[in-house]
Design a protein around this motif. Structure first.
Motif, PDB file in Angstrom:
ATOM      1  N   ASN A  33     -43.615  -0.466  41.793  1.00  0.00           N
ATOM      2  CA  ASN A  33     -43.073   0.107  43.420  1.00  0.00           C
ATOM      3  C   ASN A  33     -43.013   1.283  43.024  1.00  0.00           C
ATOM      4  OD1 ASN A  33     -42.389  -2.121  45.859  1.00  0.00           O
ATOM      5  ND2 ASN A  33     -41.807  -3.200  44.408  1.00  0.00           N
ATOM      6  N   PRO A  34     -44.149   2.187  43.769  1.00  0.00           N
ATOM      7  CA  PRO A  34     -43.801   3.946  43.762  1.00  0.00           C
ATOM      8  C   PRO A  34     -42.974   4.369  44.497  1.00  0.00           C
ATOM      9  CG  PRO A  34     -46.030   2.836  44.060  1.00  0.00           C
ATOM     10  CD  PRO A  34     -45.098   1.985  44.356  1.00  0.00           C
ATOM     11  N   TRP A  35     -42.428   4.031  45.217  1.00  0.00           N
ATOM     12  CA  TRP A  35     -41.806   4.370  46.450  1.00  0.00           C
ATOM     13  C   TRP A  35     -40.720   5.207  46.050  1.00  0.00           C
ATOM     14  CZ3 TRP A  35     -45.929   4.318  48.761  1.00  0.00           C
ATOM     15  CH2 TRP A  35     -47.099   2.720  48.635  1.00  0.00           C
ATOM     16  N   THR A  36     -40.300   6.489  46.993  1.00  0.00           N
ATOM     17  CA  THR A  36     -39.136   6.936  46.102  1.00  0.00           C
ATOM     18  C   THR A  36     -37.757   6.044  46.919  1.00  0.00           C
ATOM     19  OG1 THR A  36     -39.421   8.419  48.521  1.00  0.00           O
ATOM     20  CG2 THR A  36     -40.062   9.428  46.879  1.00  0.00           C
ATOM     21  N   SER A  37     -38.171   5.257  48.026  1.00  0.00           N
ATOM     22  CA  SER A  37     -37.071   4.425  48.615  1.00  0.00           C
ATOM     23  C   SER A  37     -36.462   3.426  47.859  1.00  0.00           C
ATOM     24  CB  SER A  37     -37.685   3.626  50.118  1.00  0.00           C
ATOM     25  OG  SER A  37     -39.026   2.748  49.474  1.00  0.00           O
ATOM     26  N   TRP A  38     -37.747   2.992  46.637  1.00  0.00           N
ATOM     27  CA  TRP A  38     -36.928   1.721  45.985  1.00  0.00           C
ATOM     28  C   TRP A  38     -36.136   1.940  44.620  1.00  0.00           C
ATOM     29  CZ3 TRP A  38     -37.995  -3.307  44.802  1.00  0.00           C
ATOM     30  CH2 TRP A  38     -38.009  -3.667  44.175  1.00  0.00           C
ATOM     31  N   ARG A  39     -34.731   1.271  44.539  1.00  0.00           N
ATOM     32  CA  ARG A  39     -34.119   1.268  43.444  1.00  0.00           C
ATOM     33  C   ARG A  39     -34.594  -0.559  42.852  1.00  0.00           C
ATOM     34  NH1 ARG A  39     -29.375  -1.187  43.038  1.00  0.00           N
ATOM     35  NH2 ARG A  39     -28.340  -2.114  44.996  1.00  0.00           N
ATOM     36  N   GLU A  40     -33.952  -0.054  41.293  1.00  0.00           N
ATOM     37  CA  GLU A  40     -34.599  -1.667  40.659  1.00  0.00           C
ATOM     38  C   GLU A  40     -32.712  -2.233  40.387  1.00  0.00           C
ATOM     39  OE1 GLU A  40     -36.230  -3.204  38.921  1.00  0.00           O
ATOM     40  OE2 GLU A  40     -38.776  -1.314  39.258  1.00  0.00           O
ATOM     41  N   HIS A  41     -32.753  -3.651  41.236  1.00  0.00           N
ATOM     42  CA  HIS A  41     -31.479  -4.179  41.017  1.00  0.00           C
ATOM     43  C   HIS A  41     -30.081  -3.706  39.439  1.00  0.00           C
ATOM     44  CE1 HIS A  41     -32.984  -7.465  44.277  1.00  0.00           C
ATOM     45  NE2 HIS A  41     -32.044  -5.785  45.031  1.00  0.00           N
ATOM     46  N   ASP A  42     -29.106  -3.532  39.313  1.00  0.00           N
ATOM     47  CA  ASP A  42     -29.004  -3.076  38.651  1.00  0.00           C
ATOM     48  C   ASP A  42     -27.291  -4.119  38.322  1.00  0.00           C
ATOM     49  OD1 ASP A  42     -26.280  -3.280  40.508  1.00  0.00           O
ATOM     50  OD2 ASP A  42     -25.835  -1.296  40.302  1.00  0.00           O
ATOM     51  N   TRP A  43     -27.174  -4.580  37.024  1.00  0.00           N
ATOM     52  CA  TRP A  43     -25.485  -5.776  36.922  1.00  0.00           C
ATOM     53  C   TRP A  43     -25.017  -5.743  37.884  1.00  0.00           C
ATOM     54  CZ3 TRP A  43     -20.310  -4.918  36.934  1.00  0.00           C
ATOM     55  CH2 TRP A  43     -19.977  -3.584  37.019  1.00  0.00           C
ATOM     56  N   ARG A  44     -24.257  -5.015  38.656  1.00  0.00           N
ATOM     57  CA  ARG A  44     -23.444  -5.353  39.651  1.00  0.00           C
ATOM     58  C   ARG A  44     -23.958  -6.347  40.284  1.00  0.00           C
ATOM     59  NH1 ARG A  44     -22.961   0.409  39.018  1.00  0.00           N
ATOM     60  NH2 ARG A  44     -21.124   1.099  38.767  1.00  0.00           N
ATOM     61  N   ASP A  45     -25.599  -6.156  40.549  1.00  0.00           N
ATOM     62  CA  ASP A  45     -26.490  -6.991  41.794  1.00  0.00           C
ATOM     63  C   ASP A  45     -26.379  -8.029  41.243  1.00  0.00           C
ATOM     64  OD1 ASP A  45     -27.200  -5.210  43.626  1.00  0.00           O
ATOM     65  OD2 ASP A  45     -28.232  -3.950  41.910  1.00  0.00           O
ATOM     66  N   MET A  46     -26.536  -8.404  40.018  1.00  0.00           N
ATOM     67  CA  MET A  46     -27.108  -9.611  39.048  1.00  0.00           C
ATOM     68  C   MET A  46     -25.763 -10.186  39.104  1.00  0.00           C
ATOM     69  SD  MET A  46     -30.535  -9.301  38.288  1.00  0.00           S
ATOM     70  CE  MET A  46     -30.648  -8.557  39.700  1.00  0.00           C
ATOM     71  N   TYR A  47     -24.171  -9.333  39.190  1.00  0.00           N
ATOM     72  CA  TYR A  47     -23.620 -10.566  38.708  1.00  0.00           C
ATOM     73  C   TYR A  47     -22.910 -11.205  40.316  1.00  0.00           C
ATOM     74  CZ  TYR A  47     -18.023 -10.827  39.228  1.00  0.00           C
ATOM     75  OH  TYR A  47     -16.665 -11.191  38.963  1.00  0.00           O
ATOM     76  N   TYR A  48     -23.188 -10.619  41.100  1.00  0.00           N
ATOM     77  CA  TYR A  48     -23.145 -10.987  42.414  1.00  0.00           C
ATOM     78  C   TYR A  48     -24.267 -12.485  43.019  1.00  0.00           C
ATOM     79  CZ  TYR A  48     -24.141 -12.238  47.316  1.00  0.00           C
ATOM     80  OH  TYR A  48     -24.940 -12.522  48.582  1.00  0.00           O
ATOM     81  N   ILE A  49     -25.657 -11.698  41.991  1.00  0.00           N
ATOM     82  CA  ILE A  49     -26.384 -12.771  42.516  1.00  0.00           C
ATOM     83  C   ILE A  49     -25.748 -14.484  42.224  1.00  0.00           C
ATOM     84  CG2 ILE A  49     -28.096 -13.011  40.704  1.00  0.00           C
ATOM     85  CD1 ILE A  49     -28.701 -13.564  45.025  1.00  0.00           C
ATOM     86  N   LEU A  50     -25.465 -14.113  40.748  1.00  0.00           N
ATOM     87  CA  LEU A  50     -24.912 -15.277  39.998  1.00  0.00           C
ATOM     88  C   LEU A  50     -23.574 -15.879  40.061  1.00  0.00           C
ATOM     89  CD1 LEU A  50     -26.156 -13.942  36.925  1.00  0.00           C
ATOM     90  CD2 LEU A  50     -26.722 -15.201  37.701  1.00  0.00           C
TER      91      LEU A  50
END
Length: 397
Positions: A33-50
């Protein structure tokens, strides 16, 4: 007499920003995603989803069929209705769209318009394994076998709830095969379900194909009438992945929205109809405690509006948006979709991507309520952006 289809590859592509910023390598086989609006999910997001997500998802109400009714679709339209743009919500992000049945230069009228099936999923589950949490909570509008003849099947990306292999396998096995369109990197997926290579068309953002369908004439003669439209693969903000391995490194297949626009004879006094299918997309990236309106938004939608607007009908996602920290990068909230409506210069829109699967944590019937509030907030005319029943066919002049 059956219809025939031709796809012309030499349609000029739209060149927006020169070199493709969404390519993650020189070969165009990895994407980002080349957008300024994009960010990669970090460890907090992974912890939440798991560890948290499944415990927080809601249960389907027992009266779901009353809250979101299913109607029997109406496919065949005559008289003035045949000249209208038609869209039927099959459920989730699946739409059956029929373009107007236009007379040719000799005044001969086809029996129907060109037909496009977007992101079809008729399966009972949206995952490779039939677990309870992946089951449909509302049925599709009809059985796949009840669909009328389809000319083009359009896929936005390879997630299980959008690229449904059992559904595509059945469509590929039809005696009169439709042509299949998907973003780059999905050729192997299409061919593996039985789509002949000549019927597969994988496109990069801003690439187009012209589709010509010869449709029998209404007058009962042995003549056919051509129905012609251009399909353009357009950007959005999302991702891909069918296995954990797909999460490693840059994605190997692309995600996209799509624009379908009629191509009319040069002397026609009628304006061609344009349909926008958003696929699965985010609009921004919202962190906890952040004011949503202060961050950047995805530039793709204003680009699409400038190139193709006004859009006669947009098919826009409104569900699977909570919690915002995790979902905002990849899924629009109702307010996000209302802003997309404005960015692409839409005249009308129908909501999708809600009410079929429990994917996230917002209350199941919240998206339509939030959509109404969002339309009022951003200044969209009442009735311009609507939710429909499953199977309800909407007609537009």
């Amino acid at each position: 007499m059956s219809t025939s289809i031709r796809v012309i590859e030499a349609v000029k592509s739209v060149n927006v920003q020169g070199s493709p910023a969404h390519w993650a390598n020189e070969q165009g086989t990895r994407f980002k995603n080349p957008w300024t609006s994009w960010r990669e999910h970090d460890w907090r997001d992974m912890y939440y989803i798991l560890f948290k997500h499944n415990r927080l998802t809601p249960k389907a109400p027992e009266n779901m069929s009353t809250l979101l009714p299913t109607r029997k679709p109406t496919w065949n339209h005559e008289g003035d209705d045949a000249q209208k743009l038609k869209a039927t919500w099959i459920g989730h992000a699946s739409f059956f769209v029929e373009l107007p049945a236009r007379a040719n230069t000799e005044g001969r009228v086809p029996k129907r318009g060109a037909r496009i099936l977007f992101d079809p999923i008729f399966s009972t589950h949206c995952a490779p394994i039939k677990l309870a949490g992946t089951a449909r909570i509302t049925p599709p509008a009809c059985a796949l076998e009840e669909l009328p003849e389809v000319d083009a099947v359009v896929i936005s990306h390879n997630h299980y709830d959008h690229l449904d292999r059992p559904t595509l396998t059945k469509l590929a096995a039809l005696p009169r095969k439709p042509h299949f369109f998907a973003p780059l990197g999905n050729l192997a997926q299409l061919m593996s379900v039985g789509v002949p290579q000549d019927n597969c068309h994988v496109l990069d953002w801003w690439q187009s194909r012209r589709v010509e369908v010869d449709i029998p004439s209404q007058d009962g003669s042995d003549k056919t009438v051509p129905a012609v439209f251009d399909l353009t693969c357009t950007p959005n903000q999302h991702g891909e992945g069918r296995t954990p391995m797909d999460r490693m490194g840059y994605p190997k297949s692309l995600w996209a929205s799509w624009v379908a626009r009629e191509v009319l004879p040069d002397l026609s006094s009628t304006s061609p109809k344009t349909v926008y299918f958003a696929g699965d997309t985010g609009y921004r990236a919202v962190l906890d405690e952040q004011n949503e309106d202060e961050g950047p938004v995805c530039e793709a939608f204003k680009q699409i509006g400038e190139k193709f607007g006004p859009i006669d009908l947009a098919l826009l996602p409104i569900g699977a948006y909570a919690p915002r920290r995790f979902m905002s990068t990849v899924h629009c909230s109702p307010k996000d979709s209302a802003l997309v409506f404005k960015d692409i210069k839409a005249k009308r829109a129908i909501a999708m991507h809600w009410g079929a699967f429990i994917l996230t944590t917002e209350p199941i019937m919240e998206p339509p309520k939030k959509l109404k509030e969002a339309c009022e907030e951003v200044g969209i005319e009442e009735g311009a952006f609507i939710c429909t029943d499953i199977g309800q066919t909407m007609l537009y002049d």
